[in-house]
Design a protein around this motif. Structure first.
Motif, PDB file in Angstrom:
ATOM      1  N   LEU A  13     -10.127   8.171   1.073  1.00 31.36           N
ATOM      2  CA  LEU A  13     -10.210   9.070  -0.373  1.00 31.36           C
ATOM      3  C   LEU A  13     -11.818   8.977   0.016  1.00 31.36           C
ATOM      4  CD1 LEU A  13      -9.780  11.413  -1.610  1.00 31.36           C
ATOM      5  CD2 LEU A  13      -9.598   9.958  -3.809  1.00 31.36           C
ATOM      6  N   GLN A  14     -12.794   9.825  -0.019  1.00 33.52           N
ATOM      7  CA  GLN A  14     -14.736   9.600   0.122  1.00 33.52           C
ATOM      8  C   GLN A  14     -14.713  10.700  -1.067  1.00 33.52           C
ATOM      9  OE1 GLN A  14     -16.313   7.939   1.371  1.00 33.52           O
ATOM     10  NE2 GLN A  14     -18.172   8.888   0.388  1.00 33.52           N
ATOM     11  N   MET A  15     -15.414   9.799  -2.152  1.00 31.73           N
ATOM     12  CA  MET A  15     -15.396  10.713  -3.911  1.00 31.73           C
ATOM     13  C   MET A  15     -17.710  10.878  -3.883  1.00 31.73           C
ATOM     14  SD  MET A  15     -12.160   8.352  -5.743  1.00 31.73           S
ATOM     15  CE  MET A  15     -13.237   6.691  -5.674  1.00 31.73           C
ATOM     16  N   ASN A  16     -17.752  11.830  -3.810  1.00 32.84           N
ATOM     17  CA  ASN A  16     -19.109  12.168  -4.093  1.00 32.84           C
ATOM     18  C   ASN A  16     -19.488  12.333  -5.290  1.00 32.84           C
ATOM     19  OD1 ASN A  16     -19.370  11.170  -1.589  1.00 32.84           O
ATOM     20  ND2 ASN A  16     -19.122  13.063  -0.900  1.00 32.84           N
ATOM     21  N   SER A  17     -20.796  12.271  -5.550  1.00 31.52           N
ATOM     22  CA  SER A  17     -21.129  13.543  -7.066  1.00 31.52           C
ATOM     23  C   SER A  17     -20.183  12.690  -8.255  1.00 31.52           C
ATOM     24  CB  SER A  17     -21.276  14.721  -7.095  1.00 31.52           C
ATOM     25  OG  SER A  17     -21.665  14.643  -5.898  1.00 31.52           O
ATOM     26  N   LEU A  18     -19.735  11.528  -8.436  1.00 31.67           N
ATOM     27  CA  LEU A  18     -18.727  11.144  -9.415  1.00 31.67           C
ATOM     28  C   LEU A  18     -19.664  10.819 -10.780  1.00 31.67           C
ATOM     29  CD1 LEU A  18     -17.892   7.497  -6.896  1.00 31.67           C
ATOM     30  CD2 LEU A  18     -16.308   9.227  -8.296  1.00 31.67           C
ATOM     31  N   LYS A  19     -18.431  11.277 -11.329  1.00 33.01           N
ATOM     32  CA  LYS A  19     -18.541  11.120 -12.859  1.00 33.01           C
ATOM     33  C   LYS A  19     -18.092  10.049 -13.647  1.00 33.01           C
ATOM     34  CE  LYS A  19     -18.736  16.257 -11.761  1.00 33.01           C
ATOM     35  NZ  LYS A  19     -18.250  17.791 -12.449  1.00 33.01           N
ATOM     36  N   PRO A  20     -18.451  10.160 -14.674  1.00 33.58           N
ATOM     37  CA  PRO A  20     -18.211   9.638 -15.656  1.00 33.58           C
ATOM     38  C   PRO A  20     -16.183   9.440 -16.138  1.00 33.58           C
ATOM     39  CG  PRO A  20     -20.122   9.825 -16.727  1.00 33.58           C
ATOM     40  CD  PRO A  20     -20.357  10.564 -16.293  1.00 33.58           C
ATOM     41  N   GLU A  21     -15.942  11.039 -16.001  1.00 31.04           N
ATOM     42  CA  GLU A  21     -14.990  11.081 -16.651  1.00 31.04           C
ATOM     43  C   GLU A  21     -13.669  10.983 -15.287  1.00 31.04           C
ATOM     44  OE1 GLU A  21     -17.012  13.350 -16.300  1.00 31.04           O
ATOM     45  OE2 GLU A  21     -17.222  15.018 -16.032  1.00 31.04           O
ATOM     46  N   ASP A  22     -14.465   9.898 -13.737  1.00 29.97           N
ATOM     47  CA  ASP A  22     -13.780  10.219 -12.696  1.00 29.97           C
ATOM     48  C   ASP A  22     -13.310   8.296 -13.096  1.00 29.97           C
ATOM     49  OD1 ASP A  22     -16.237  11.724 -10.659  1.00 29.97           O
ATOM     50  OD2 ASP A  22     -14.117  12.408 -11.523  1.00 29.97           O
ATOM     51  N   THR A  23     -13.838   7.893 -13.287  1.00 30.56           N
ATOM     52  CA  THR A  23     -13.138   6.446 -14.239  1.00 30.56           C
ATOM     53  C   THR A  23     -11.895   6.145 -14.521  1.00 30.56           C
ATOM     54  OG1 THR A  23     -15.389   6.193 -15.298  1.00 30.56           O
ATOM     55  CG2 THR A  23     -13.311   4.530 -15.306  1.00 30.56           C
ATOM     56  N   ALA A  24     -11.395   5.556 -13.451  1.00 29.14           N
ATOM     57  CA  ALA A  24      -9.737   5.777 -13.662  1.00 29.14           C
ATOM     58  C   ALA A  24      -8.843   4.531 -12.855  1.00 29.14           C
ATOM     59  CB  ALA A  24      -9.255   6.533 -13.614  1.00 29.14           C
ATOM     60  N   VAL A  25      -8.035   4.045 -12.884  1.00 31.57           N
ATOM     61  CA  VAL A  25      -7.227   3.324 -11.729  1.00 31.57           C
ATOM     62  C   VAL A  25      -6.387   3.994 -10.843  1.00 31.57           C
ATOM     63  CG1 VAL A  25      -5.111   1.760 -11.259  1.00 31.57           C
ATOM     64  CG2 VAL A  25      -6.523   1.443 -13.379  1.00 31.57           C
ATOM     65  N   TYR A  26      -7.007   4.087  -9.736  1.00 29.39           N
ATOM     66  CA  TYR A  26      -6.315   4.824  -8.682  1.00 29.39           C
ATOM     67  C   TYR A  26      -5.508   3.980  -7.626  1.00 29.39           C
ATOM     68  CZ  TYR A  26     -10.738   7.758  -9.601  1.00 29.39           C
ATOM     69  OH  TYR A  26     -11.288   9.193  -9.465  1.00 29.39           O
ATOM     70  N   TYR A  27      -4.418   5.164  -7.294  1.00 27.04           N
ATOM     71  CA  TYR A  27      -3.028   4.721  -6.485  1.00 27.04           C
ATOM     72  C   TYR A  27      -3.156   5.968  -5.686  1.00 27.04           C
ATOM     73  CZ  TYR A  27      -1.935   2.710 -11.219  1.00 27.04           C
ATOM     74  OH  TYR A  27      -2.121   2.384 -12.385  1.00 27.04           O
ATOM     75  N   CYS A  28      -2.516   5.022  -4.211  1.00 22.44           N
ATOM     76  CA  CYS A  28      -2.194   5.871  -3.205  1.00 22.44           C
ATOM     77  C   CYS A  28      -0.657   6.014  -3.291  1.00 22.44           C
ATOM     78  CB  CYS A  28      -3.176   5.058  -1.795  1.00 22.44           C
ATOM     79  SG  CYS A  28      -2.254   3.507  -1.164  1.00 22.44           S
ATOM     80  N   ALA A  29       0.084   7.116  -2.155  1.00 27.95           N
ATOM     81  CA  ALA A  29       0.987   6.486  -2.672  1.00 27.95           C
ATOM     82  C   ALA A  29       1.620   7.828  -1.170  1.00 27.95           C
ATOM     83  CB  ALA A  29       2.148   7.831  -3.603  1.00 27.95           C
ATOM     84  N   ALA A  30       2.593   7.213  -0.699  1.00 29.18           N
ATOM     85  CA  ALA A  30       3.458   8.163   0.050  1.00 29.18           C
ATOM     86  C   ALA A  30       4.548   8.793   0.010  1.00 29.18           C
ATOM     87  CB  ALA A  30       4.009   6.086   1.141  1.00 29.18           C
ATOM     88  N   GLY A  31       4.426   9.924   0.424  1.00 33.95           N
ATOM     89  CA  GLY A  31       5.240  10.785   0.214  1.00 33.95           C
ATOM     90  C   GLY A  31       6.785  11.074   1.363  1.00 33.95           C
ATOM     91  N   SER A  32       7.703  11.540   0.404  1.00 30.33           N
ATOM     92  CA  SER A  32       9.114  11.406   1.090  1.00 30.33           C
ATOM     93  C   SER A  32       8.701  12.830   1.779  1.00 30.33           C
ATOM     94  CB  SER A  32      10.372  11.084  -0.214  1.00 30.33           C
ATOM     95  OG  SER A  32      10.096  13.209  -0.915  1.00 30.33           O
ATOM     96  N   GLY A  33       8.382  13.264   2.191  1.00 32.78           N
ATOM     97  CA  GLY A  33       8.418  14.645   3.040  1.00 32.78           C
ATOM     98  C   GLY A  33       6.827  15.033   3.987  1.00 32.78           C
ATOM     99  N   HIS A  34       6.878  15.871   4.583  1.00 32.17           N
ATOM    100  CA  HIS A  34       5.672  16.101   4.842  1.00 32.17           C
ATOM    101  C   HIS A  34       4.290  16.892   4.274  1.00 32.17           C
ATOM    102  CE1 HIS A  34       7.674  14.981   8.458  1.00 32.17           C
ATOM    103  NE2 HIS A  34       8.754  15.656   8.911  1.00 32.17           N
ATOM    104  N   TYR A  35       4.903  18.182   3.210  1.00 35.30           N
ATOM    105  CA  TYR A  35       3.997  18.511   1.644  1.00 35.30           C
ATOM    106  C   TYR A  35       3.476  17.803   1.421  1.00 35.30           C
ATOM    107  CZ  TYR A  35       1.978  22.098  -0.809  1.00 35.30           C
ATOM    108  OH  TYR A  35       1.711  23.394  -1.262  1.00 35.30           O
ATOM    109  N   PRO A  36       1.781  17.944   1.407  1.00 34.71           N
ATOM    110  CA  PRO A  36       1.253  17.610   0.644  1.00 34.71           C
ATOM    111  C   PRO A  36       1.086  17.626  -0.725  1.00 34.71           C
ATOM    112  CG  PRO A  36      -0.229  18.679   1.485  1.00 34.71           C
ATOM    113  CD  PRO A  36       0.902  19.073   2.187  1.00 34.71           C
TER     114      PRO A  36
END
Length: 124
Positions: A81-104
């Motif tokens: 996840l490339q994150m550009n032009s970051l803002k203070p409101e982007d502050t968070a814990v970020y999680y990645c996840a694997a789906g059960s299917g193919h659709y995003p």
């Protein structure tokens, strides 16, 4: 069963960039859609971005579209996840996840395996 670990988080000034990585072990990611979600203090977990198993289709939250880019390297079993032009409101814990299917999908229930999360802090 696949296991996920995020890396690349940290502290950055507003306007800066970070690149998050999500490395998988235990099983190939190549057949799964992958997503990034985030959770700020006192708020519910929210969708950020997702990518189909092939990488041909992506999905973004309105709040990050045009600033964040999700990509994947199936040969390296890694999602980014490339994150550009970051803002203070982007502050968070970020999680990645694997789906059960193919659709995003943008729905947390569509994802069955989650990483432990990584902190991203954007200072003003």
């Amino acid at each position: 069963q696949v296991q996920l670990v995020e890396s690349g988080g940290g502290l950055v000034q507003a306007g800066g960039s970070l690149r998050l990585s999500c490395a998988a072990s235990g099983r190939t990611l190549s057949t799964y859609a992958m997503g990034w979600f985030r959770q700020a203090p006192g708020k519910e977990r929210e969708f950020v971005a997702a990518i189909s198993w092939s990488g041909d289709n992506t999905n973004y939250a309105d709040s990050v579209r045009g600033r964040f880019t999700i990509s994947r390297d199936n040969a390296k079993n890694t999602v980014f996840l490339q994150m550009n032009s970051l803002k203070p409101e982007d502050t968070a814990v970020y999680y990645c996840a694997a789906g059960s299917g193919h659709y995003p999908s943008n729905a947390p229930l569509a994802y069955r395996t989650w990483g432990p999360g990584i902190q991203v802090t954007v200072s003003s």
